[in-house]
Design a protein around this motif. Sequence first.
Motif, PDB file in Angstrom:
ATOM      1  N   LEU A  10      46.567  18.584  50.913  1.00  0.00           N
ATOM      2  CA  LEU A  10      47.059  19.943  51.156  1.00  0.00           C
ATOM      3  C   LEU A  10      47.136  20.726  49.852  1.00  0.00           C
ATOM      4  O   LEU A  10      46.714  21.878  49.776  1.00  0.00           O
ATOM      5  N   GLY A  11      47.668  20.106  48.804  1.00  0.00           N
ATOM      6  CA  GLY A  11      47.766  20.777  47.510  1.00  0.00           C
ATOM      7  C   GLY A  11      46.418  21.149  46.943  1.00  0.00           C
ATOM      8  O   GLY A  11      46.230  22.251  46.412  1.00  0.00           O
ATOM      9  N   ASP A  12      45.446  20.245  47.063  1.00  0.00           N
ATOM     10  CA  ASP A  12      44.094  20.533  46.561  1.00  0.00           C
ATOM     11  C   ASP A  12      43.472  21.700  47.318  1.00  0.00           C
ATOM     12  O   ASP A  12      42.765  22.534  46.742  1.00  0.00           O
ATOM     13  N   PHE A  13      43.739  21.752  48.616  1.00  0.00           N
ATOM     14  CA  PHE A  13      43.209  22.848  49.428  1.00  0.00           C
ATOM     15  C   PHE A  13      43.814  24.184  48.993  1.00  0.00           C
ATOM     16  O   PHE A  13      43.105  25.185  48.840  1.00  0.00           O
ATOM     17  N   LEU A  14      45.120  24.214  48.773  1.00  0.00           N
ATOM     18  CA  LEU A  14      45.777  25.443  48.324  1.00  0.00           C
ATOM     19  C   LEU A  14      45.232  25.888  46.965  1.00  0.00           C
ATOM     20  O   LEU A  14      44.968  27.074  46.743  1.00  0.00           O
ATOM     21  N   LYS A  15      45.049  24.946  46.048  1.00  0.00           N
ATOM     22  CA  LYS A  15      44.525  25.288  44.721  1.00  0.00           C
ATOM     23  C   LYS A  15      43.116  25.867  44.821  1.00  0.00           C
ATOM     24  O   LYS A  15      42.782  26.838  44.119  1.00  0.00           O
ATOM     25  N   ALA A  16      42.295  25.265  45.664  1.00  0.00           N
ATOM     26  CA  ALA A  16      40.923  25.752  45.811  1.00  0.00           C
ATOM     27  C   ALA A  16      40.889  27.171  46.364  1.00  0.00           C
ATOM     28  O   ALA A  16      40.073  27.998  45.946  1.00  0.00           O
ATOM     29  N   ARG A  17      41.792  27.473  47.295  1.00  0.00           N
ATOM     30  CA  ARG A  17      41.801  28.813  47.893  1.00  0.00           C
ATOM     31  C   ARG A  17      42.317  29.860  46.897  1.00  0.00           C
ATOM     32  O   ARG A  17      41.783  30.962  46.822  1.00  0.00           O
ATOM     33  N   ARG A  18      43.358  29.563  46.144  1.00  0.00           N
ATOM     34  CA  ARG A  18      43.862  30.576  45.197  1.00  0.00           C
ATOM     35  C   ARG A  18      42.877  30.783  44.052  1.00  0.00           C
ATOM     36  O   ARG A  18      42.821  31.868  43.474  1.00  0.00           O
ATOM     37  N   GLU A  20      39.829  31.178  44.351  1.00  0.00           N
ATOM     38  CA  GLU A  20      38.778  32.096  44.813  1.00  0.00           C
ATOM     39  C   GLU A  20      39.230  33.557  44.828  1.00  0.00           C
ATOM     40  O   GLU A  20      38.409  34.450  45.024  1.00  0.00           O
ATOM     41  N   LEU A  21      40.503  33.798  44.642  1.00  0.00           N
ATOM     42  CA  LEU A  21      41.035  35.159  44.737  1.00  0.00           C
ATOM     43  C   LEU A  21      41.272  35.762  43.351  1.00  0.00           C
ATOM     44  O   LEU A  21      41.605  35.052  42.401  1.00  0.00           O
ATOM     45  N   THR A  22      41.113  37.065  43.269  1.00  0.00           N
ATOM     46  CA  THR A  22      41.438  37.797  42.046  1.00  0.00           C
ATOM     47  C   THR A  22      42.712  38.603  42.274  1.00  0.00           C
ATOM     48  O   THR A  22      43.063  38.916  43.425  1.00  0.00           O
ATOM     49  N   PRO A  23      43.419  38.966  41.212  1.00  0.00           N
ATOM     50  CA  PRO A  23      44.606  39.818  41.393  1.00  0.00           C
ATOM     51  C   PRO A  23      44.283  41.108  42.134  1.00  0.00           C
ATOM     52  O   PRO A  23      45.047  41.549  42.999  1.00  0.00           O
ATOM     53  N   ALA A  24      43.155  41.709  41.807  1.00  0.00           N
ATOM     54  CA  ALA A  24      42.781  42.961  42.463  1.00  0.00           C
ATOM     55  C   ALA A  24      42.632  42.782  43.971  1.00  0.00           C
ATOM     56  O   ALA A  24      42.955  43.678  44.752  1.00  0.00           O
ATOM     57  N   ALA A  25      42.143  41.620  44.400  1.00  0.00           N
ATOM     58  CA  ALA A  25      41.907  41.379  45.827  1.00  0.00           C
ATOM     59  C   ALA A  25      43.198  41.348  46.618  1.00  0.00           C
ATOM     60  O   ALA A  25      43.197  41.598  47.829  1.00  0.00           O
ATOM     61  N   VAL A  26      44.308  41.038  45.941  1.00  0.00           N
ATOM     62  CA  VAL A  26      45.594  40.955  46.647  1.00  0.00           C
ATOM     63  C   VAL A  26      46.554  42.047  46.202  1.00  0.00           C
ATOM     64  O   VAL A  26      47.754  41.985  46.485  1.00  0.00           O
ATOM     65  N   LEU A  39      44.073  33.282  41.177  1.00  0.00           N
ATOM     66  CA  LEU A  39      45.480  33.653  41.043  1.00  0.00           C
ATOM     67  C   LEU A  39      46.271  32.541  40.356  1.00  0.00           C
ATOM     68  O   LEU A  39      45.952  31.364  40.488  1.00  0.00           O
ATOM     69  N   ARG A  40      47.327  32.935  39.661  1.00  0.00           N
ATOM     70  CA  ARG A  40      48.258  31.966  39.106  1.00  0.00           C
ATOM     71  C   ARG A  40      49.227  31.516  40.211  1.00  0.00           C
ATOM     72  O   ARG A  40      49.437  32.216  41.201  1.00  0.00           O
ATOM     73  N   ARG A  41      49.835  30.359  39.992  1.00  0.00           N
ATOM     74  CA  ARG A  41      50.804  29.860  40.966  1.00  0.00           C
ATOM     75  C   ARG A  41      51.945  30.846  41.187  1.00  0.00           C
ATOM     76  O   ARG A  41      52.368  31.079  42.320  1.00  0.00           O
ATOM     77  N   GLU A  42      52.427  31.416  40.101  1.00  0.00           N
ATOM     78  CA  GLU A  42      53.567  32.322  40.234  1.00  0.00           C
ATOM     79  C   GLU A  42      53.197  33.578  41.021  1.00  0.00           C
ATOM     80  O   GLU A  42      54.036  34.166  41.709  1.00  0.00           O
ATOM     81  N   GLU A  43      51.926  33.995  40.948  1.00  0.00           N
ATOM     82  CA  GLU A  43      51.494  35.171  41.708  1.00  0.00           C
ATOM     83  C   GLU A  43      51.464  34.862  43.202  1.00  0.00           C
ATOM     84  O   GLU A  43      51.873  35.682  44.031  1.00  0.00           O
ATOM     85  N   ALA A  74      49.038  31.442  54.398  1.00  0.00           N
ATOM     86  CA  ALA A  74      47.762  31.747  55.051  1.00  0.00           C
ATOM     87  C   ALA A  74      47.415  33.221  54.903  1.00  0.00           C
ATOM     88  O   ALA A  74      46.249  33.585  54.697  1.00  0.00           O
ATOM     89  N   GLN A  75      48.417  34.073  54.983  1.00  0.00           N
ATOM     90  CA  GLN A  75      48.186  35.505  54.822  1.00  0.00           C
ATOM     91  C   GLN A  75      47.879  35.850  53.365  1.00  0.00           C
ATOM     92  O   GLN A  75      46.924  36.588  53.076  1.00  0.00           O
ATOM     93  N   VAL A  76      48.665  35.306  52.437  1.00  0.00           N
ATOM     94  CA  VAL A  76      48.479  35.605  51.020  1.00  0.00           C
ATOM     95  C   VAL A  76      47.107  35.149  50.537  1.00  0.00           C
ATOM     96  O   VAL A  76      46.420  35.862  49.792  1.00  0.00           O
ATOM     97  N   LEU A  77      46.676  33.960  50.984  1.00  0.00           N
ATOM     98  CA  LEU A  77      45.418  33.382  50.513  1.00  0.00           C
ATOM     99  C   LEU A  77      44.208  33.849  51.314  1.00  0.00           C
ATOM    100  O   LEU A  77      43.099  33.377  51.094  1.00  0.00           O
ATOM    101  N   ARG A  78      44.443  34.774  52.241  1.00  0.00           N
ATOM    102  CA  ARG A  78      43.354  35.387  53.025  1.00  0.00           C
ATOM    103  C   ARG A  78      42.540  34.334  53.783  1.00  0.00           C
ATOM    104  O   ARG A  78      41.311  34.365  53.794  1.00  0.00           O
TER     105      ARG A  78
END
Length: 289
Positions: A10-18, A20-26, A39-43, A74-78
Amino acid sequence: MKRDDHRNELGDFLKARRAELTPAAVGLPDGGPRRVAGLRREEVAVLAAISTDYYSRLEQGRMPASPAVLASLAQVLRLDDDQRDYLYELAAKDEYRPHRRPPRPRVQAQLQRMLDDMAHTPAFVIGPRTEVVAWNAMGAALITDFGKIPEKHRYYIRMLFADPAMRRLYADWEGITRLAIAQMRMHNANNPTDAKLAELVGELSVHEPQFRQWWADHHVATRGTGTKHLRHPVVGDLHLDWNAVTWAADPDLQIIVWTAQPGSPTHDALRLLAAWAADPARAVSGSPS
């Protein structure tokens, strides 16, 4: 399988998804240079309205996730529908009891008879690890002579990498292979450390750099339906629809059926292929035995 092993997936999946995202995208400011992409973890934590420590523990496999947190992530990571389903499947296994799959699923005689009766329709049966366990003559004529491949090597994902003819067969080999990897990960969500799966992933990771890269991306997709463009050495270009039908007697097995629109060039080509496959001099046995 230990609980922590599953949480690490689960953790590896979350890391892989974040990643792929840029700050601008969120909707976040850039925040200056970054040592790694994404994205950083704190973001992620801020956007999901949870503490950075809580989110860090999720990625480290040290804490379960509540349904509310999963929905927010799920919403944050699109996440798309397949990714969302995979996230919930992984998270639901905190009280996991491993489903011990046999090394290779058994095929009932009636399933093989059904395949053999499909005289003009290519079909084969695939397991969650992409093991090809049954096929008909048209399936072998369309894809490859499965019967000539040793059973221990008869994994569709392995054939896509190891067989040059399979690379030539698919017009979009990379797209098809990436999809097959994503589907294999999705269909093993409830058993990600299955011994045979780990053996297959380990072998391909050592010998195939592309597989190693694409598996590490943690993409997922459901094996359901689609279209594929094949360049067949006997009947030429084929544009085929495919469907995956789950075998009710063993839900781990899916029947992959290839069809074409009646009256189309591909439909006519399949009739030619059936005649070619039926030639005794070229006949390919559809039985695994």
